[in-house]
Design an enzyme around this catalytic site. Structure first.
Site, PDB file in Angstrom:
ATOM      1  N   LYS A  86      -2.416  -4.175   3.564  1.00  0.00           N
ATOM      2  CA  LYS A  86      -1.477  -4.348   2.411  1.00  0.00           C
ATOM      3  C   LYS A  86      -1.659  -5.866   1.917  1.00  0.00           C
ATOM      4  O   LYS A  86      -1.713  -6.675   2.625  1.00  0.00           O
ATOM      5  CB  LYS A  86       0.162  -4.264   2.843  1.00  0.00           C
ATOM      6  CG  LYS A  86       0.707  -2.982   2.643  1.00  0.00           C
ATOM      7  CD  LYS A  86       2.233  -3.090   2.707  1.00  0.00           C
ATOM      8  CE  LYS A  86       2.547  -1.577   3.313  1.00  0.00           C
ATOM      9  NZ  LYS A  86       4.038  -1.797   3.395  1.00  0.00           N
ATOM     10  N   ASP A 109       0.265  -5.247   8.003  1.00  0.00           N
ATOM     11  CA  ASP A 109       1.217  -5.581   6.944  1.00  0.00           C
ATOM     12  C   ASP A 109       1.648  -6.986   7.119  1.00  0.00           C
ATOM     13  O   ASP A 109       0.849  -7.892   6.517  1.00  0.00           O
ATOM     14  CB  ASP A 109       2.529  -4.721   6.817  1.00  0.00           C
ATOM     15  CG  ASP A 109       3.721  -4.868   6.185  1.00  0.00           C
ATOM     16  OD1 ASP A 109       3.336  -5.585   5.114  1.00  0.00           O
ATOM     17  OD2 ASP A 109       4.909  -4.706   6.424  1.00  0.00           O
ATOM     18  N   PHE A 130       5.278   0.968  -0.020  1.00  0.00           N
ATOM     19  CA  PHE A 130       5.752   1.666   1.197  1.00  0.00           C
ATOM     20  C   PHE A 130       4.889   2.893   1.247  1.00  0.00           C
ATOM     21  O   PHE A 130       4.951   3.762   0.255  1.00  0.00           O
ATOM     22  CB  PHE A 130       6.912   1.622   1.854  1.00  0.00           C
ATOM     23  CG  PHE A 130       7.046   2.083   3.050  1.00  0.00           C
ATOM     24  CD1 PHE A 130       7.511   1.071   3.989  1.00  0.00           C
ATOM     25  CD2 PHE A 130       7.288   3.243   3.495  1.00  0.00           C
ATOM     26  CE1 PHE A 130       7.526   1.197   5.462  1.00  0.00           C
ATOM     27  CE2 PHE A 130       7.709   3.617   4.766  1.00  0.00           C
ATOM     28  CZ  PHE A 130       7.625   2.644   5.766  1.00  0.00           C
ATOM     29  N   VAL A 131       3.907   3.329   2.278  1.00  0.00           N
ATOM     30  CA  VAL A 131       2.999   4.315   2.414  1.00  0.00           C
ATOM     31  C   VAL A 131       3.380   5.448   3.523  1.00  0.00           C
ATOM     32  O   VAL A 131       3.839   4.684   4.602  1.00  0.00           O
ATOM     33  CB  VAL A 131       1.637   3.935   2.207  1.00  0.00           C
ATOM     34  CG1 VAL A 131       1.167   3.530   0.863  1.00  0.00           C
ATOM     35  CG2 VAL A 131       1.193   3.024   3.306  1.00  0.00           C
ATOM     36  N   ARG A 153       4.394  11.905   8.794  1.00  0.00           N
ATOM     37  CA  ARG A 153       3.176  11.529   9.704  1.00  0.00           C
ATOM     38  C   ARG A 153       2.281  12.511   9.474  1.00  0.00           C
ATOM     39  O   ARG A 153       0.866  12.243   9.530  1.00  0.00           O
ATOM     40  CB  ARG A 153       3.625  11.183  10.999  1.00  0.00           C
ATOM     41  CG  ARG A 153       4.357  10.046  11.487  1.00  0.00           C
ATOM     42  CD  ARG A 153       4.208   9.637  13.044  1.00  0.00           C
ATOM     43  NE  ARG A 153       5.265   9.143  13.465  1.00  0.00           N
ATOM     44  CZ  ARG A 153       5.297   7.792  13.543  1.00  0.00           C
ATOM     45  NH1 ARG A 153       4.174   7.005  12.848  1.00  0.00           N
ATOM     46  NH2 ARG A 153       6.200   7.066  13.911  1.00  0.00           N
ATOM     47  N   ASP A 166      -2.776   1.534  12.511  1.00  0.00           N
ATOM     48  CA  ASP A 166      -2.723   2.318  10.843  1.00  0.00           C
ATOM     49  C   ASP A 166      -2.793   1.287  10.052  1.00  0.00           C
ATOM     50  O   ASP A 166      -3.464   1.496   9.088  1.00  0.00           O
ATOM     51  CB  ASP A 166      -1.460   3.245  11.072  1.00  0.00           C
ATOM     52  CG  ASP A 166      -0.189   2.458  11.619  1.00  0.00           C
ATOM     53  OD1 ASP A 166      -0.155   1.441  11.781  1.00  0.00           O
ATOM     54  OD2 ASP A 166       0.797   3.099  11.296  1.00  0.00           O
ATOM     55  N   GLY A 196       1.900   5.235  14.937  1.00  0.00           N
ATOM     56  CA  GLY A 196       1.138   5.564  13.752  1.00  0.00           C
ATOM     57  C   GLY A 196      -0.380   5.556  13.839  1.00  0.00           C
ATOM     58  O   GLY A 196      -1.004   6.307  12.977  1.00  0.00           O
ATOM     59  N   ASP A 250       4.637   6.769   9.015  1.00  0.00           N
ATOM     60  CA  ASP A 250       6.073   7.447   8.667  1.00  0.00           C
ATOM     61  C   ASP A 250       7.065   6.471   8.040  1.00  0.00           C
ATOM     62  O   ASP A 250       6.609   5.479   7.923  1.00  0.00           O
ATOM     63  CB  ASP A 250       6.723   7.793  10.074  1.00  0.00           C
ATOM     64  CG  ASP A 250       7.112   6.407  10.807  1.00  0.00           C
ATOM     65  OD1 ASP A 250       6.527   5.388  10.951  1.00  0.00           O
ATOM     66  OD2 ASP A 250       8.389   6.354  11.009  1.00  0.00           O
TER      67      ASP A 250
HETATM   68  P1  IMP Z   1       3.064  -5.560  10.783  1.00  0.00           P
HETATM   69  O1  IMP Z   1       3.421  -6.075  12.197  1.00  0.00           O
HETATM   70  O2  IMP Z   1       4.161  -5.973   9.892  1.00  0.00           O
HETATM   71  O3  IMP Z   1       1.735  -5.813  10.654  1.00  0.00           O
HETATM   72  O4  IMP Z   1       3.384  -4.183  10.719  1.00  0.00           O
HETATM   73  C1  IMP Z   1       2.611  -3.100  11.138  1.00  0.00           C
HETATM   74  C2  IMP Z   1       3.377  -2.012  11.642  1.00  0.00           C
HETATM   75  O5  IMP Z   1       4.281  -1.790  10.467  1.00  0.00           O
HETATM   76  C3  IMP Z   1       2.218  -0.684  11.532  1.00  0.00           C
HETATM   77  O6  IMP Z   1       1.796  -0.487  12.685  1.00  0.00           O
HETATM   78  C4  IMP Z   1       3.353   0.145  10.997  1.00  0.00           C
HETATM   79  O7  IMP Z   1       3.660   0.939  11.861  1.00  0.00           O
HETATM   80  C5  IMP Z   1       4.508  -0.284  10.286  1.00  0.00           C
HETATM   81  N1  IMP Z   1       4.215  -0.375   8.839  1.00  0.00           N
HETATM   82  C6  IMP Z   1       4.029  -1.391   7.877  1.00  0.00           C
HETATM   83  N2  IMP Z   1       3.982  -1.057   6.762  1.00  0.00           N
HETATM   84  C7  IMP Z   1       4.075   0.225   6.509  1.00  0.00           C
HETATM   85  C8  IMP Z   1       3.949   1.279   5.510  1.00  0.00           C
HETATM   86  O8  IMP Z   1       3.721   1.000   4.247  1.00  0.00           O
HETATM   87  N3  IMP Z   1       4.230   2.602   5.856  1.00  0.00           N
HETATM   88  C9  IMP Z   1       4.592   3.087   7.320  1.00  0.00           C
HETATM   89  N4  IMP Z   1       4.696   2.058   8.274  1.00  0.00           N
HETATM   90  C10 IMP Z   1       4.297   0.870   7.911  1.00  0.00           C
HETATM   91 MG    MG Z   2       2.719   1.068  13.925  1.00  0.00          MG
END
Ligand code: IMP
Ligand code: MG
Length: 198
Positions: free
Chosen positions: A125, A97, A146-147, A159, A94, A38, A153
């Site tokens: 987020k 979350d 969700f973006v 993407r 990217d 991403g 993606d």
């Molecule tokens: P985390 O480990 O929960 O912080 O998630 C991070 C990863 O989840 C990012 O690198 C993205 O690949 C994916 N991700 C989280 N939210 C989204 C979203 O809204 N759209 C697309 N990918 C997301």
């Molecule tokens: Mg990622």
């Protein structure tokens, strides 16, 4: 599906982020570690606005399976990394979350002898973090939606969009059922990103 951040918004965000990184690095060598897949667009835009000696390495991390919109088990591959000993490292992803990906990556990279490891994310987020760490540089705070686009993606698609678009629950349901999102044609054209049509 609707546009949350236009291509012009994103360019302004990358300008702000690159200025902040340049100021904090002050011309010292910097190793950028991008998180596949991403981060490819933000990494490529960011490194072209940085000055001074820059090295680039990529790692791969994923916690998503197909059409899920909440993270599952995290997998990481760091075998393509250059030697980080003594380096000033900036991990670039990217989106932040739950924060689990960045937390795990920072722990891995800190065990590899880097002098300093910091992190940058294009998007964060709001209200979703499950970890004690926070990224050092954040491009945009966004609501819990969700973006897709600009590298992000859904089930491998979207993407390539030059902007960030929100996938509404009905879009996600449509894609899961094999139908296109209701206004995907509009969103995927250059006109929706603020660029003029030919
Ligand atoms: P985390 O480990 O929960 O912080 O998630 C991070 C990863 O989840 C990012 O690198 C993205 O690949 C994916 N991700 C989280 N939210 C989204 C979203 O809204 N759209 C697309 N990918 C997301
Ligand atoms: Mg990622």
């Amino acid at each position: 599906m609707h546009v949350l951040l236009s291509a012009a918004d994103l360019a302004a965000g990358i300008d702000r982020l690159s200025a902040a990184v340049r100021e904090s690095v002050e011309g010292r060598p910097l190793t950028i570690v991008g998180v596949l897949t991403g981060s490819i667009v933000v990494v490529s835009d960011l490194i072209r606005r940085l000055e001074g000696p820059i090295r680039l390495g990529m790692v791969w991390a994923s916690s998503y399976r197909g059409t899920a919109t909440r993270p599952g088990r995290l997998e990481m591959r760091l075998d393509q990394l250059p030697d980080l000993s003594g380096q000033d490292v900036l991990v670039v992803d990217d989106i932040f979350d739950s924060g689990r990906t960045l937390e795990a990556l920072l722990a891995e990279l800190r065990g590899r002898g880097a002098a300093r490891v910091r992190s940058l994310v294009l998007l964060r987020k709001q209200g979703r973090s499950e970890v004690a760490i926070a990224p050092d540089f954040v491009g945009f705070e966004i609501p819990d939606l969700f973006v897709v686009g600009y590298g992000l993606d859904f089930d491998g698609g979207w993407r390539h969009l030059p902007h960030i678009a929100v996938l509404d629950p009905q879009d996600i349901a449509a894609i899961r059922a094999g139908r296109p999102p209701h206004d995907a044609a509009n969103v995927s054209t250059p006109g929706a990103s603020g660029l003029s049509r030919p």
